[in-house]
Design an enzyme around this catalytic site. Structure first.
Site, PDB file in Angstrom:
ATOM      1  N   HIS A  58       0.825  -1.220   0.000  1.00 42.13           N
ATOM      2  CA  HIS A  58       0.000   0.000   0.000  1.00 42.13           C
ATOM      3  C   HIS A  58       0.860   1.272   0.000  1.00 42.13           C
ATOM      4  O   HIS A  58       0.551   2.232   0.700  1.00 42.13           O
ATOM      5  CB  HIS A  58      -0.938   0.032   1.211  1.00 42.13           C
ATOM      6  CG  HIS A  58      -1.948  -1.075   1.234  1.00 42.13           C
ATOM      7  ND1 HIS A  58      -3.220  -0.930   0.748  1.00 42.13           N
ATOM      8  CD2 HIS A  58      -1.879  -2.348   1.704  1.00 42.13           C
ATOM      9  CE1 HIS A  58      -3.890  -2.064   0.909  1.00 42.13           C
ATOM     10  NE2 HIS A  58      -3.092  -2.949   1.484  1.00 42.13           N
ATOM     11  N   ASN A 131     -10.541  -2.472   2.293  1.00 43.44           N
ATOM     12  CA  ASN A 131     -10.178  -2.582   0.874  1.00 43.44           C
ATOM     13  C   ASN A 131     -11.401  -2.213   0.027  1.00 43.44           C
ATOM     14  O   ASN A 131     -12.520  -2.161   0.543  1.00 43.44           O
ATOM     15  CB  ASN A 131      -9.764  -4.010   0.522  1.00 43.44           C
ATOM     16  CG  ASN A 131      -8.293  -4.289   0.850  1.00 43.44           C
ATOM     17  OD1 ASN A 131      -7.482  -3.374   0.929  1.00 43.44           O
ATOM     18  ND2 ASN A 131      -7.970  -5.549   1.019  1.00 43.44           N
ATOM     19  N   TYR A 341       0.061  -3.847  12.150  1.00 49.50           N
ATOM     20  CA  TYR A 341       0.095  -2.417  11.762  1.00 49.50           C
ATOM     21  C   TYR A 341       0.872  -1.552  12.747  1.00 49.50           C
ATOM     22  O   TYR A 341       1.744  -0.781  12.331  1.00 49.50           O
ATOM     23  CB  TYR A 341      -1.331  -1.898  11.539  1.00 49.50           C
ATOM     24  CG  TYR A 341      -1.965  -2.518  10.310  1.00 49.50           C
ATOM     25  CD1 TYR A 341      -2.353  -3.855  10.308  1.00 49.50           C
ATOM     26  CD2 TYR A 341      -2.149  -1.802   9.143  1.00 49.50           C
ATOM     27  CE1 TYR A 341      -2.904  -4.453   9.196  1.00 49.50           C
ATOM     28  CE2 TYR A 341      -2.705  -2.388   8.012  1.00 49.50           C
ATOM     29  CZ  TYR A 341      -3.081  -3.715   8.039  1.00 49.50           C
ATOM     30  OH  TYR A 341      -3.616  -4.311   6.934  1.00 49.50           O
TER      31      TYR A 341
HETATM   32  C1  HEM Z   1      -2.677 -11.012   7.606  1.00 47.17           C
HETATM   33  C2  HEM Z   1      -3.198 -10.050   6.833  1.00 47.17           C
HETATM   34  C3  HEM Z   1      -2.577  -8.695   6.683  1.00 47.17           C
HETATM   35  C4  HEM Z   1      -1.387  -8.211   7.130  1.00 47.17           C
HETATM   36  C5  HEM Z   1      -0.307  -8.913   7.947  1.00 47.17           C
HETATM   37  C6  HEM Z   1      -1.301  -6.831   6.694  1.00 47.17           C
HETATM   38  C7  HEM Z   1      -0.222  -5.997   6.916  1.00 47.17           C
HETATM   39  C8  HEM Z   1      -0.108  -4.717   6.448  1.00 47.17           C
HETATM   40  C9  HEM Z   1       1.046  -3.873   6.615  1.00 47.17           C
HETATM   41  C10 HEM Z   1       2.337  -4.284   7.316  1.00 47.17           C
HETATM   42  C11 HEM Z   1       0.770  -2.680   6.054  1.00 47.17           C
HETATM   43  C12 HEM Z   1       1.689  -1.455   5.985  1.00 47.17           C
HETATM   44  C13 HEM Z   1       1.401  -0.590   7.188  1.00 47.17           C
HETATM   45  C14 HEM Z   1       2.340   0.581   7.335  1.00 47.17           C
HETATM   46  O1  HEM Z   1       3.509   0.525   6.964  1.00 47.17           O
HETATM   47  O2  HEM Z   1       1.867   1.623   7.888  1.00 47.17           O
HETATM   48  C15 HEM Z   1      -0.569  -2.744   5.539  1.00 47.17           C
HETATM   49  C16 HEM Z   1      -1.232  -1.705   4.937  1.00 47.17           C
HETATM   50  C17 HEM Z   1      -2.569  -1.744   4.628  1.00 47.17           C
HETATM   51  N1  HEM Z   1      -3.417  -2.828   4.695  1.00 47.17           N
HETATM   52 FE1  HEM Z   1      -2.938  -4.650   5.338  1.00 47.17          FE
HETATM   53  N2  HEM Z   1      -2.439  -6.507   6.002  1.00 47.17           N
HETATM   54  C18 HEM Z   1      -3.254  -7.619   5.978  1.00 47.17           C
HETATM   55  C19 HEM Z   1      -4.487  -7.714   5.389  1.00 47.17           C
HETATM   56  C20 HEM Z   1      -5.241  -6.643   4.981  1.00 47.17           C
HETATM   57  C21 HEM Z   1      -6.653  -6.671   4.680  1.00 47.17           C
HETATM   58  C22 HEM Z   1      -7.517  -7.919   4.780  1.00 47.17           C
HETATM   59  C23 HEM Z   1      -7.018  -5.405   4.379  1.00 47.17           C
HETATM   60  C24 HEM Z   1      -8.380  -4.859   4.028  1.00 47.17           C
HETATM   61  C25 HEM Z   1      -9.518  -5.436   4.366  1.00 47.17           C
HETATM   62  C26 HEM Z   1      -5.838  -4.570   4.452  1.00 47.17           C
HETATM   63  C27 HEM Z   1      -5.805  -3.223   4.206  1.00 47.17           C
HETATM   64  C28 HEM Z   1      -4.672  -2.441   4.299  1.00 47.17           C
HETATM   65  C29 HEM Z   1      -4.650  -1.034   3.974  1.00 47.17           C
HETATM   66  C30 HEM Z   1      -5.820  -0.174   3.516  1.00 47.17           C
HETATM   67  C31 HEM Z   1      -3.337  -0.608   4.178  1.00 47.17           C
HETATM   68  C32 HEM Z   1      -2.793   0.801   3.958  1.00 47.17           C
HETATM   69  C33 HEM Z   1      -2.920   1.571   5.248  1.00 47.17           C
HETATM   70  C34 HEM Z   1      -2.444   2.993   5.042  1.00 47.17           C
HETATM   71  O3  HEM Z   1      -3.049   3.689   4.199  1.00 47.17           O
HETATM   72  O4  HEM Z   1      -1.484   3.403   5.710  1.00 47.17           O
HETATM   73  N3  HEM Z   1      -4.781  -5.344   4.817  1.00 47.17           N
HETATM   74  N4  HEM Z   1      -1.078  -3.993   5.768  1.00 47.17           N
END
Ligand code: HEM
Length: 502
Positions: A58, A131, A341
């Protein structure tokens, strides 16, 4: 010193000339740089350090500010105060991203889009990290890094690689529902303004008496859903890779504030027990007929960031950031995200990231057991006790003196009782996993030409797979959704490959 504005060093010392280095100059007019040129040294040193790690997923995003207005008093199912009065407004930060590609990539590439929102409520921050799809590729969190690496760059060639992509999905076919959405028109949304978003996960809305409802949250665009064709998305990716950022920024500058209505689907714990789908499996949706969408509010984005780095890049969202009245369900992917997160934010922004202006709660914060650490930049709670009271309860004396108390709102109630055995989780698929994708395939058929476009988009990707046995495995995966779909994919992909080979 006159009180007009003047340039200084970062420590505030005025500097006469901000546009040239100080040199030991020879006859030629040029000369040697000097260590005493603090301005030059500080400027170069800071420049080399002005990047922070981009998000591992992202990384590319559009950000804006706005407000949420409650349109329903939701106190019958949640104590969350921002939802308990019709007309109540809460400021919101929104960040909408692609998932796999890097920060400089084209934002119209075919990808799932992340949808993060920070509600600065009067009970602390409420983050929704969603999402633009109602389901997800996996239901076992251990697979998340593999999923994402398979969508990113090959470790040797440093190129996106269709072999890795499809190898992952053939080995982890529970993602078939999400794959169908990704390769449909919705995989290339026209811009942020024209897409919906979804919690995907089941959450809980809770009341202080311990009662709760399971909930899925839907954010529905009021601009209408609009998507790009594959060809348009590819063309725009070349001509204007920042198309979505530009579209949103300019719309807000013009005063065309995009809006979304926010809905919930609610389910009682008893209904969940008997529901035909496991509600903690985020590859599944809930029927809208059985669990109708109820509107709870309206979101309007109406202010652009003043500074992208400070407002958007330094923003940190987490599903674990929740106000009283909203809670996580037992979905294992959600449970893992509660850890991932804040962990990512501590790495990316530092241990005191909650103090950064864009992340700071607008509600009062008194958290004296979390202090010190790198880049602490407030008074660090002065001399307040930094430990929880022991036998002599010093913190209690202190709290009494200062009138600080535990908040009744933050009391936890036992919402669920679990009895089980510790064992490795299996997310093996069954025929049931193809029921909702098959229904979606039928729904896609109601929009003229859409099934054909799904096939065309898949063929476009599959022609990049060099192993015939891997291609065959993909045809048979989609054949389990619909025989004809599997057949058409095989016919068209192999025809293209044959033409290229001849
Ligand atoms: C085991 C499943 C998941 C893991 C381990 C994970 C992990 C992460 C990580 C490490 C980041 C980067 C955060 C940062 O550097 O600030 C991220 C960003 C993000 N994830 Fe996930 N994620 C997972 C599943 C999902 C799911 C299911 C969704 C939506 C339903 C999602 C939506 C997002 C979004 C929108 C961001 C961007 C947040 C932002 O704008 O800073 N993720 N995710």
């Amino acid at each position: 010193m006159a009180d007009d504005k003047y340039y200084t060093l970062a420590e505030g010392c005025p500097f006469a000339n901000n546009a040239s280095a100080v040199l030991m100059r020879g006859k030629q007019g040029s000369g040697l740089g000097l260590l005493q040129d603090t301005q030059l040294i500080e400027t170069l040193a800071h420049f080399s350090r002005e990047r922070i790690p981009e998000r591992v997923v992202h990384a590319k995003a559009v950000g804006s500010y706005g407000e949420f207005e409650a349109t329903r008093d939701c106190s019958d199912f949640t104590s969350a105060s921002f939802l308990n009065k019709v007309g109540k407004k809460t400021p919101v930060l929104q960040r909408v991203s692609t998932v796999g590609p890097e920060s400089g990539s084209a934002d119209t590439s075919r990808d799932v889009h992340g949808w993060a929102m920070k509600f600065y409520t009067d009970e602390g921050n409420q983050d929704f990290v969603f999402n633009n799809t109602p389901v997800f590729f996996i239901r076992d969190p251990l697979k998340f890094p593999s999923l994402n690496r398979s969508h990113k760059r090959h470790p040797q060639t440093h190129l996106p690689d269709a072999n890795m992509f499809w190898d992952f999905h053939v080995g982890n076919p529970e993602g078939i529902h999400q794959l169908l959405i990704l390769f449909s028109d919705r995989g290339t949304p026209k811009s942020v303004r024209y897409m919906h978003s979804y919690s995907g996960h089941t959450y809980k809305f809770t009341k202080p008496d311990g009662s709760f409802k399971y909930a899925k949250i839907h954010v529905k665009t009021q601009q209408g859903v609009e998507n790009l064709s594959s060809q348009e998305a590819t063309r725009i990716a070349g001509e204007d890779p920042d198309f979505m950022i530009r579209d949103m920024f300019e719309a807000i500058e013009r005063g065309e504030y995009p809006t979304w209505n926010i809905y919930v689907q609610l389910m009682s714990p008893e209904e969940a027990e008997n529901y035909k789908w496991n509600i903690f499996d985020m590859t599944k949706v809930w029927s809208h007929t059985e669990f109708p969408l109820q509107q709870i509010g309206r979101l309007t984005m109406n202010r652009n960031p003043q500074n992208y780095f400070a407002d958007i890049e330094q923003a940190a969202f987490s599903p674990s950031t929740m106000v009283p009245g909203i809670a996580a369900s037992a979905d294992p992917v959600l449970q893992a995200r509660l850890f991932a997160y804040p962990d990512a934010a501590r790495y990316r922004l530092g241990v005191n990231y909650q103090q950064l202006p864009t992340n700071a709660a607008k509600a009062q914060v008194y958290c004296p057991f979390q202090r010190d650490g790198a880049m602490r930049f407030d008074d660090n709670y002065g001399g307040d006790p930094n430990y929880v009271g022991s036998w002599i309860k010093p913190t209690k004396f202190y709290q009494d003196a200062k009138g600080i108390r535990a908040s009744a709102l933050a009391l936890h109630t036992d919402h669920e009782k679990w009895v089980g055995e510790v064992s490795a989780y299996t997310s093996e698929i069954t025929d049931d996993d193809f029921v909702q994708p098959a229904a979606l395939w039928e729904v896609l058929g109601r929009v003229s030409g859409q099934q054909d476009r799904v096939i065309e988009n898949l063929v476009g990707s599959l022609t990049g797979v060099k192993y015939p046995e891997l291609r065959r495995a993909v045809y048979s995966l989609f054949g389990r959704v619909n025989n004809n779909l599997g057949f058409m994919l095989q016919e068209r992909t192999e025809a293209v490959i044959k033409t290229v080979q001849n």
